[in-house]
Design a protein around this motif. Structure first.
Motif, PDB file in Angstrom:
ATOM      1  N   GLU A  58       0.698  -1.167  -0.144  1.00  9.02           N
ATOM      2  CA  GLU A  58       0.013   0.030  -0.039  1.00  9.02           C
ATOM      3  C   GLU A  58       1.043   1.193  -0.035  1.00  9.02           C
ATOM      4  OE1 GLU A  58      -3.329   1.454  -1.111  1.00  9.02           O
ATOM      5  OE2 GLU A  58      -3.251  -0.577  -0.471  1.00  9.02           O
ATOM      6  N   GLU A  59       1.958   1.253   0.877  1.00 11.50           N
ATOM      7  CA  GLU A  59       2.820   2.490   0.842  1.00 11.50           C
ATOM      8  C   GLU A  59       3.493   2.843  -0.477  1.00 11.50           C
ATOM      9  OE1 GLU A  59       5.094  -0.880   2.899  1.00 11.50           O
ATOM     10  OE2 GLU A  59       3.120  -0.312   2.661  1.00 11.50           O
ATOM     11  N   ASP A  60       3.620   1.853  -1.326  1.00 10.05           N
ATOM     12  CA  ASP A  60       4.234   1.970  -2.457  1.00 10.05           C
ATOM     13  C   ASP A  60       3.486   2.643  -3.658  1.00 10.05           C
ATOM     14  OD1 ASP A  60       6.927   1.042  -1.609  1.00 10.05           O
ATOM     15  OD2 ASP A  60       6.524  -0.995  -2.268  1.00 10.05           O
TER      16      ASP A  60
END
Length: 140
Positions: free
Chosen positions: A58-60
């Motif tokens: 998700e953070e990418d």
């Protein structure tokens, strides 16, 4: 006669395996083992290429290649071609490059099968001893 059958089977199996490199592969973080991305490996004019289809963490999602140089600078990582121009030599795809979108650096690369569903992808500088190997798993 038996020799011809064994030789034919060997050639058929090797041909099948090298042709089966095309498809979607899951990359993993070297340190955490987390699945990071889905890469489509495909052939174009006899050479192997790989494009990031999807970032899995998700953070990418939505990240840009801020450390890349040239035409990839500040482009979305999803959709970026990171494996370029590998040529088949025996059972190994070699003589091409791989881009690390995190660092923006491009490395020499070779890819071999560990088994039918696992690739060993090695990026290196100069000599293959100076680099790192990732395992990519076939997406089912």
């Amino acid at each position: 006669m038996i020799f011809k059958i064994i030789l034919f089977t060997y050639i058929l199996v090797n041909s099948y395996q090298t042709n089966q490199i095309e498809g979607v592969w899951i990359t993993q973080d070297d340190e955490t083992g987390k699945k990071k991305s889905e890469v489509l490996l495909y052939k174009n004019e006899g050479k192997l290429y790989g494009k990031i289809l999807n970032l899995l963490l998700e953070e990418d999602k939505g990240k840009l290649c801020v450390n890349c140089k040239g035409e990839n600078k500040n482009l979305a990582i999803e959709g970026m071609v990171i494996v370029e121009g590998l040529e088949l030599n025996g059972k190994t795809w070699e003589e091409g490059t791989i881009l690390d979108p995190k660092s923006g650096k491009t490395y020499s690369c070779y890819i071999t099968f560990e088994n039918d569903n696992t690739l060993k992808v090695r990026g290196y500088i100069g000599f293959s001893l100076l680099g790192r190997t990732q395992k990519w798993i076939r997406k089912n």
